[in-house]
Design a protein around this motif. Structure first.
Motif, PDB file in Angstrom:
ATOM      1  N   SER A 138     -53.701  -9.010 -15.966  1.00 27.96           N
ATOM      2  CA  SER A 138     -53.761 -10.427 -16.319  1.00 27.96           C
ATOM      3  C   SER A 138     -53.895 -10.572 -17.825  1.00 27.96           C
ATOM      4  O   SER A 138     -54.530  -9.725 -18.497  1.00 27.96           O
ATOM      5  N   ASP A 140     -55.663 -12.723 -19.184  1.00 26.15           N
ATOM      6  CA  ASP A 140     -57.046 -13.073 -19.456  1.00 26.15           C
ATOM      7  C   ASP A 140     -57.866 -11.854 -19.849  1.00 26.15           C
ATOM      8  O   ASP A 140     -58.891 -11.967 -20.532  1.00 26.15           O
ATOM      9  N   GLU A 166     -51.047 -21.309 -22.052  1.00 28.71           N
ATOM     10  CA  GLU A 166     -50.971 -21.723 -20.649  1.00 28.71           C
ATOM     11  C   GLU A 166     -52.151 -21.180 -19.835  1.00 28.71           C
ATOM     12  O   GLU A 166     -52.563 -21.781 -18.843  1.00 28.71           O
ATOM     13  N   GLN A 167     -52.697 -20.026 -20.254  1.00 31.25           N
ATOM     14  CA  GLN A 167     -53.848 -19.435 -19.568  1.00 31.25           C
ATOM     15  C   GLN A 167     -55.171 -19.951 -20.137  1.00 31.25           C
ATOM     16  O   GLN A 167     -56.238 -19.416 -19.796  1.00 31.25           O
ATOM     17  N   ILE A 227     -46.056 -18.165 -13.433  1.00 31.31           N
ATOM     18  CA  ILE A 227     -45.674 -18.265 -14.853  1.00 31.31           C
ATOM     19  C   ILE A 227     -44.206 -18.655 -14.982  1.00 31.31           C
ATOM     20  O   ILE A 227     -43.836 -19.486 -15.815  1.00 31.31           O
TER      21      ILE A 227
END
Length: 439
Positions: A138, A140, A166-167, A227
């Protein structure tokens, strides 16, 4: 100058000046309205050692086969490529631009010049994330890590920042490094970087280096379908096991991809747009990691309007002349047909019509005196009983005037026979008048 002199010297005074005028007009139209395409074209590629540079080398070879010099400009990425196309005047004629780049705020904030045109989507690039960690799934997980995503303004950096946004990951949450190419690979191997993000073709040298680097793993990102749904220029594709060689990847995995677009300046000559599209078909028509042979180039999912010339070439190929004759011969022949043929027809037509009109005018003079003689004969026949001295003197004066006019008439040799015949007819009418006077 009278009609007789013009007609008598029609070659020198009419046809030769028309030919000179037509030639001058053709030269002006050729130079200003429909000039020859330039023999040099500028292609803005990418970072040294990248896939764009490899593509550019093949473009140079293919353009050279058609007698066109292709100059390749290295660039920091898609932002600079797009800026070169949009500048006034454009500092590049062609450029490779990463898919989706036209939608980014950075590219929209670039110079607001002319809008580039898409010639084709020429390749599929993957979004690659390499790291020492084998559990990276990820974006993140990249918080606080040192990530090389290319220099500022490059396509890698722009797309990476978009995905982070976007995250809901702040730009300063990730330590960005401008390293790219072999320098980024070396820094990752030496532990100076935690991850490398890039957008490139599977055949790109940097991708090959990272795949073969010991202790470096390709991250298998999750939620790639989501995504791709949020970004219409991204697609989710399957990267087959071992497709990168040396058992990489170790298993089938999903990867995000985007298109590489070949863009052209709006002001580029249409013939060169057709040629560039044909060159793209030659260079990119083979099989790739994500597509079969013949599927690319194509027009799809572009951020910019497609050039009509590209549509024609991709659908029907080059014209018969362009397929069978050298590029510059075709350009010369087209201009000879479009410019030279109409002017030649106009010059020949005028060179025939103007002398014809002048001859008609000269013949009409003869016809006019025949009409006068007919009126005199008619008057003599009508007034044969009651014509007085005044009426007869009037007819005699008309005959003498016609005789002097016919004698002083200038005619070309082609009409000499009619002129002599007219003089005989004048003498005949004059004799009839004398007969009438002797009654």
């Amino acid at each position: 100058m009278n009609a007789h002199n013009l007609y008598g010297r029609r070659w020198l005074l009419i046809r030769v000046p028309l030919a000179i005028l037509g030639l001058a007009l053709g030269v002006l139209v050729w130079a200003w309205v429909y000039p020859m395409p330039p023999s040099r074209i500028v292609l803005s590629a990418g970072l040294p050692g990248g896939a764009y540079e490899l593509f550019a080398r093949r473009y140079v070879q293919e353009f050279a086969r058609h007698g066109v010099t292709c100059e390749v400009l290295p660039s920091a990425g898609s932002a600079q490529n797009l800026g070169r196309l949009r500048s006034e005047p454009a500092s590049a004629d062609l450029a490779f631009v990463q898919g989706g780049f036209g939608w980014n705020s950075i590219s929209e904030a670039a110079s607001a010049g002319s809008n580039p045109q898409t010639l084709a989507a020429v390749d599929i690039e993957g979004l690659w994330l390499f790291s020492h960690r084998n559990d990276l799934t990820s974006l993140d997980q990249l918080r606080t890590l040192r990530v090389a995503a290319g220099p500022e303004g490059s396509g890698h950096r722009v797309l990476f920042q978009r995905l982070l946004a976007e995250q809901m990951i702040a730009p300063d949450a990730v330590q960005m490094s401008p390293l790219t190419g072999s320098a980024a690979v070396l820094a990752l191997q030496q532990g100076q970087l935690d991850a490398v993000f890039l957008v490139a073709s599977p055949q790109a040298p940097m991708v090959r280096e990272l795949v073969q680097a010991p202790g470096v793993h390709l991250a298998a990102l999750k939620l790639t379908a989501g995504i791709a749904d949020r970004n219409n220029f991204l697609e989710r594709r399957l990267l087959a096991q071992g497709s990168l060689g040396a058992g990489q990847p170790p298993q089938d995995m999903a990867i995000l991809t985007t298109h590489t677009h070949l863009l052209a300046s709006e002001t580029l000559d249409p013939a060169l747009k057709r040629l560039a599209t044909a060159v793209a078909v030659k260079v990119h028509g083979g099989q790739g990691s994500f597509h079969r042979a013949g599927e690319y180039p194509l027009l799809q999912n572009s951020d910019f309007p497609a050039a009509s010339e590209a549509r024609h070439v991709l659908r029907r190929g080059l014209s018969t002349l362009e397929r069978n004759l050298p590029f510059w011969w075709v350009q010369m022949l087209q201009r000879l047909l479009v410019i030279g043929l109409p002017i030649l027809v106009a010059v020949l037509l005028l060179g025939w019509l103007i002398p014809l009109w002048l001859r008609w005018r000269l013949e009409s003079r003869i016809s006019r005196w025949y009409g006068e003689l007919k009126f005199i004969e008619h008057d003599l026949a009508r007034d044969a009983i009651d014509m007085g001295g005044i009426g007869l003197n009037r007819i005699v004066g008309r005959v003498r005037f016609i005789e002097r006019s016919v004698h002083d008439m200038s005619l070309p040799p082609e009409l000499a026979r009619r002129w002599y015949l007219l003089r005989h007819h004048v003498a005949f009418v004059k004799g009839k008048v004398r007969e009438y006077q002797g009654r």
